[in-house]
Write a protein that holds these residues in place. Structure first.
Motif, PDB file in Angstrom:
ATOM      1  N   LEU A  76       0.849  -1.353  -0.161  1.00  0.00           N
ATOM      2  CA  LEU A  76      -0.005  -0.009   0.029  1.00  0.00           C
ATOM      3  C   LEU A  76       0.932   1.290   0.019  1.00  0.00           C
ATOM      4  O   LEU A  76       2.173   1.340  -0.315  1.00  0.00           O
ATOM      5  N   ALA A  78       5.860   4.173   0.509  1.00  0.00           N
ATOM      6  CA  ALA A  78       6.635   5.212   0.957  1.00  0.00           C
ATOM      7  C   ALA A  78       7.943   4.896   1.550  1.00  0.00           C
ATOM      8  O   ALA A  78       8.871   5.727   1.464  1.00  0.00           O
ATOM      9  N   ILE A 131      10.537   4.832  -0.934  1.00  0.00           N
ATOM     10  CA  ILE A 131      10.675   5.965  -1.750  1.00  0.00           C
ATOM     11  C   ILE A 131      12.192   6.641  -2.054  1.00  0.00           C
ATOM     12  O   ILE A 131      12.767   6.858  -3.183  1.00  0.00           O
ATOM     13  N   ALA A 132      12.977   6.754  -0.899  1.00  0.00           N
ATOM     14  CA  ALA A 132      13.944   7.351  -1.086  1.00  0.00           C
ATOM     15  C   ALA A 132      14.948   6.523  -1.942  1.00  0.00           C
ATOM     16  O   ALA A 132      15.798   7.224  -2.898  1.00  0.00           O
ATOM     17  N   HIS A 163      14.171   7.182  -5.289  1.00  0.00           N
ATOM     18  CA  HIS A 163      14.886   8.298  -5.914  1.00  0.00           C
ATOM     19  C   HIS A 163      16.156   8.126  -6.351  1.00  0.00           C
ATOM     20  O   HIS A 163      16.753   8.835  -7.433  1.00  0.00           O
ATOM     21  N   ARG A 198      16.132   6.272  -9.843  1.00  0.00           N
ATOM     22  CA  ARG A 198      15.685   7.096 -10.902  1.00  0.00           C
ATOM     23  C   ARG A 198      16.917   8.075 -11.474  1.00  0.00           C
ATOM     24  O   ARG A 198      17.057   8.252 -12.638  1.00  0.00           O
ATOM     25  N   ARG A 199      17.714   8.565 -10.445  1.00  0.00           N
ATOM     26  CA  ARG A 199      19.027   9.186 -11.002  1.00  0.00           C
ATOM     27  C   ARG A 199      19.856   8.479 -11.565  1.00  0.00           C
ATOM     28  O   ARG A 199      20.935   8.846 -12.406  1.00  0.00           O
ATOM     29  N   SER A 251      -4.493   5.622   1.348  1.00  0.00           N
ATOM     30  CA  SER A 251      -3.666   6.623   0.875  1.00  0.00           C
ATOM     31  C   SER A 251      -3.764   6.977  -0.640  1.00  0.00           C
ATOM     32  O   SER A 251      -4.077   6.229  -1.274  1.00  0.00           O
ATOM     33  N   ASP A 252      -3.269   8.175  -1.070  1.00  0.00           N
ATOM     34  CA  ASP A 252      -3.145   8.525  -2.175  1.00  0.00           C
ATOM     35  C   ASP A 252      -1.978   7.875  -2.856  1.00  0.00           C
ATOM     36  O   ASP A 252      -0.812   8.815  -3.038  1.00  0.00           O
ATOM     37  N   SER A 285       0.022   9.730  -5.931  1.00  0.00           N
ATOM     38  CA  SER A 285       0.827  10.972  -5.538  1.00  0.00           C
ATOM     39  C   SER A 285       2.159  10.812  -4.932  1.00  0.00           C
ATOM     40  O   SER A 285       2.913  11.361  -5.169  1.00  0.00           O
ATOM     41  N   LEU A 286       2.374   9.621  -4.283  1.00  0.00           N
ATOM     42  CA  LEU A 286       3.528   9.074  -3.740  1.00  0.00           C
ATOM     43  C   LEU A 286       4.438   8.471  -4.781  1.00  0.00           C
ATOM     44  O   LEU A 286       5.620   8.574  -4.826  1.00  0.00           O
ATOM     45  N   ARG A 290       4.226   8.703  -8.186  1.00  0.00           N
ATOM     46  CA  ARG A 290       4.849   9.694  -9.381  1.00  0.00           C
ATOM     47  C   ARG A 290       6.253  10.230  -9.234  1.00  0.00           C
ATOM     48  O   ARG A 290       6.814  10.450 -10.432  1.00  0.00           O
ATOM     49  N   PRO A 291       6.570  11.048  -8.224  1.00  0.00           N
ATOM     50  CA  PRO A 291       7.907  11.560  -8.029  1.00  0.00           C
ATOM     51  C   PRO A 291       9.043  10.665  -8.400  1.00  0.00           C
ATOM     52  O   PRO A 291      10.113  11.135  -8.748  1.00  0.00           O
TER      53      PRO A 291
END
Lengths: 514, 514
Positions: free
Chosen positions: A73, A78, A81-82, A85, A88-89, A114-115, A118-119, A121-122
């Motif tokens: 979920l 979340a 995510i770090a 990130h 992604r780089r 939760s959304d 939104s979490l 996409r970045p």
């Protein structure tokens, strides 16, 4: 007939996804059940999600194909995510599977709702919410294709629990792997003309797979070009992956702080970007422009993640560059005395096993090691691409899973390794040959360096960058997770411990007291 | 003249923010420097951001006013999202400060740049990006007000580095605390009429501050109403905070799984929501509607986070309910033998110090303890409101910082505590009287319970829910972080260890082998 979860996993596996780094919860249980139907997909459990996403990053950097993550979920995602990130780089292909509530349960806003979009996409180039079990196989294939697009990126699938168990669509047959469309690439003659007519040329090499600017072939071609043109070459500051040592050309990294970086860059009339982005300062520093080279002095011969080796070899040939012959590198001398970052670097560089993968994170030893390891045995270096710390140890885990038989060394700092310390358990659980070297200086050293650029730091700055009171006992933490460990204080003891760790094969942690 | 960071911190402090849970990076260094100017704001360092946000949740639950967090850019904030998700469900006021790059540095998309707003919105009722140093003080005041709105929520300030050092606006003078506007509240006569005319009434009590449905006054009033109406009352399944023990009424929690919950709810003709949300199933379960009570059977007398004690007392008076007198509770009997969840619960409940705060996370001991602790000394219970695990230990840290002098017990499970294990260091660093009890069953027990509801789990399900090979040695982990620890296997040994831990005052960890 397969259900949605089985269909999606089967599609992923057919498209080359062989490993899933997982920390599932209730809404992923039907994906877990479906794994029984895909026995050749290896599952590696992480005790925290940033372990899983960092491992997928390390895996994808080494293999060029995505691993999957399986996360719970929005909150579970979340937690990962770090390291997404950083991935992604690094232009790493990764397929994230996130379970979600039954689609009909979402409107009531239950506690774990939760959304997620939104979490996601970045850190995702592509996000898709599954809307029926029937489309699951198709989504699996699309996710792998998306992860390989744009030089490699995160592709995130949100998978409601009801569509995991619903009946999947009819088999459309195993679809051929659709590789990302090759970009047209720059014109060779144009590049050659621009480079020949420039004065002082600097090549900036971006890291990635075998055919990237920091792959072996490209580096040798650039070394030829440097000799022919009296040019210089640098690696980007934080390459996703670089082949190093064993007689490969010794290119330094572009310095981190703007002053020394500008000194290097300002001396060039032309900066040739070989799979690297235009150089910018890491943070904004008053008095320094963010873009360190104006566009007129830039020439791009490959975007990040694109293969450039063929082009560089053709360019070297066209410019009549001499063949590359490795310089004979003098053997590294043993270091002695109490540990310093330089002695750590010299010791590890000297004893590095042939064909090792080295995951480097942390300001303390990272730079000295990168300098010293040019003279090491041939190895692959992986660095922290996105600045989200807690990346080095999970990346080492993923690299070890990706490359059975290759020894893995994680050269880390005490501050950053805390963020994903749980990785140690997965190393023990999978019995992976990862040697974890912790440079323990008991502080957030990089922050103290940044603070030292301004006014003298006060007591609060001192307190918030200190890891004293109590000092962390890394050998106890390692024991807690089932990883044998030893603390060393001298270069000689480090050499002994590192040699022994290399010989024994499983995970091992060495706390290096500074 | 103050700079932006000093102005914002001063405004926060003037509005009642006394503590900052911090894990800063380079883009927050001028906030760190500015802390020297606000010496009365206590700073607590966490080694991972989810420690900081969870601690802010625990602090806010106990104090009703926000703590601040100080987090590093998008990736650092992302590491703290999971516990902000729990805080959102707990209606906890929190002010998050996130540094960002210099505003003029953002367009170049440097390595650490990301879409912070997209990450922040799912866990923030209010998000504001500072657009000048001049507005910093005003933003600080607005953030505190926003955090107290809607019954308590996250208010997130994104603070570019250049506006931290720029000159702040002129002092507008300390502004009076603007409390969130009180809602008009339901009409007493209407409520009374509806309740009196209903058949079987069930009160569902929501947790929060002293005046909430699970505060002492409201619970006593509800107990009076239950006697007068022959009604029943339940606590919501996962209250943010509940006053318990010491002769307070013994209300069970609404069961977690839909079958027993429906059994309770279906028997009621009217479900009175006292600061609780309409009950929904935790996950979507096939064959069970998400909303467990249809709207016609619901009466709301207070929204989550709203004070309800006055209203309930008035209602009890109006309905002529008898006074509340605590039943004499029989003393708890000592347990003996090898540890089971029930024996752990009985032992901890029996020995719980007066006025303790108990942070409960994990399915293994949470339910048995909640049942047993009705007969404990008076205490405050905090539970996991949002289902993002790794919450219990940071919340205990924050509660201990919020309430000096009160003993804190964290009753946790091995699986969930791994997510934020780094909290142990902060407990040692701050020398807080937190007793950490780890129920070590070496598995993700809740997932096995959920799996058992479906087809027999296979080998992959077994492997992905197992924490064996190697077993985590919690006493070694505690030692690594400087927390004394002991492993126990029997109820008698637990009683000894718990008693000794209560007596010694600092942090202590007890690994309870199951």
């Amino acid at each position: 007939m397969a259900n949605g979860a089985q269909a999606l996993l089967t599609a992923l596996h057919e498209q080359g996804v062989e490993v899933c780094f997982a920390n599932p919860g209730t809404t992923e249980l039907d994906v877990v059940r479906a794994l029984e139907a895909v026995p050749r997909m290896r599952c590696v459990l992480g005790l925290q999600e940033n372990v899983c996403t960092g491992a997928a990053d390390g895996y994808g950097r080494m293999r060029g194909v995505p691993a999957a993550t399986l996360l719970h979920l929005g909150p579970g995602f979340a937690n990962g995510i770090a390291n997404l990130h950083n991935a992604r780089r690094a232009h790493t292909p990764i397929v994230n599977l996130i379970g979600d509530h039954m689609s009909w349960h979402l409107p009531v806003d239950a506690p774990l709702t939760s959304d997620i979009e939104s979490l996601a996409r970045p850190v995702s180039g592509w996000v898709h919410r599954v809307t029926s079990a029937a489309e699951a196989a198709q989504v699996g294939r699309a996710a792998v294709r998306a992860s390989l697009a744009s030089g490699g990126q995160g592709a995130t699938v949100i998978f409601p629990a009801d569509f995991q168990v619903g009946q999947a669509g009819g088999e459309e047959g195993a679809q051929a792997w659709e590789s990302a469309p090759a970009s047209s690439g720059p014109d060779l003659a144009e590049c050659a003309a621009r480079i020949e007519s420039a004065g002082k040329v600097l090549f900036l090499l971006g890291g990635g797979g075998e055919a990237s600017g920091l792959g072996a072939r490209a580096q040798c071609a650039v070394a030829r070009l440097c000799r022919a043109l009296d040019a210089v070459a640098y690696a980007e500051t934080f390459p996703a992956r670089a082949e190093r040592g064993g007689g490969l050309p010794d290119f330094d990294r572009l310095p981190y702080f703007p002053e020394p970086a500008r000194q290097v860059l300002d001396a060039a009339d032309l900066v040739v970007l070989v799979g690297a982005l235009p150089p910018v300062t890491y943070f904004g520093y008053e008095g320094h422009p963010s873009r360190m080279v104006e566009p007129a002095r830039l020439l791009t011969v490959g975007a990040p993640g694109e293969p450039v080796a063929d082009l560089l070899e053709a360019l070297a040939d066209r410019l009549g560059a001499p063949a590359w012959n490795a310089d004979a590198t003098p053997p590294l001398a043993p270091a002695s005395g109490r540990l310093t970052p330089e002695r750590i670097a010299a010791t590890v560089a000297r004893l590095l096993p042939e064909d090792a993968i080295v995951s480097v994170e942390g300001g303390t030893c990272g730079y000295p090691f990168y300098a010293a390891s040019a003279a090491s045995a041939r190895h692959t270096a992986l660095t922290n691409t996105g600045g989200a710390i807690g990346q080095g140890l999970p990346v080492a885990l993923g690299a070890a899973v990706a490359c059975p038989g290759r020894p893995v060394v994680a050269l880390l700092s005490d501050g950053s390794t805390q963020y994903t310390v749980q990785t140690l358990w997965s190393l023990a659980h999978e019995n992976l040959p990862v040697i974890v070297l912790i440079a323990a200086n008991h502080q957030y050293g990089i922050l103290r360096k940044e603070l030292a650029r301004g006014a003298a730091p006060g007591a609060r700055a001192e307190a918030l960058t200190s890891l004293e009171r109590p000092r962390i006992d890394w050998t106890a933490l390692a024991a807690g997770y089932g990883v044998p460990a030893r603390r060393v204080e001298t270069a000689g003891a480090l050499a002994d411990a590192f040699g022994a760790a290399c010989a024994q094969g499983g995970p091992y942690l060495i706390e290096m007291q500074l």
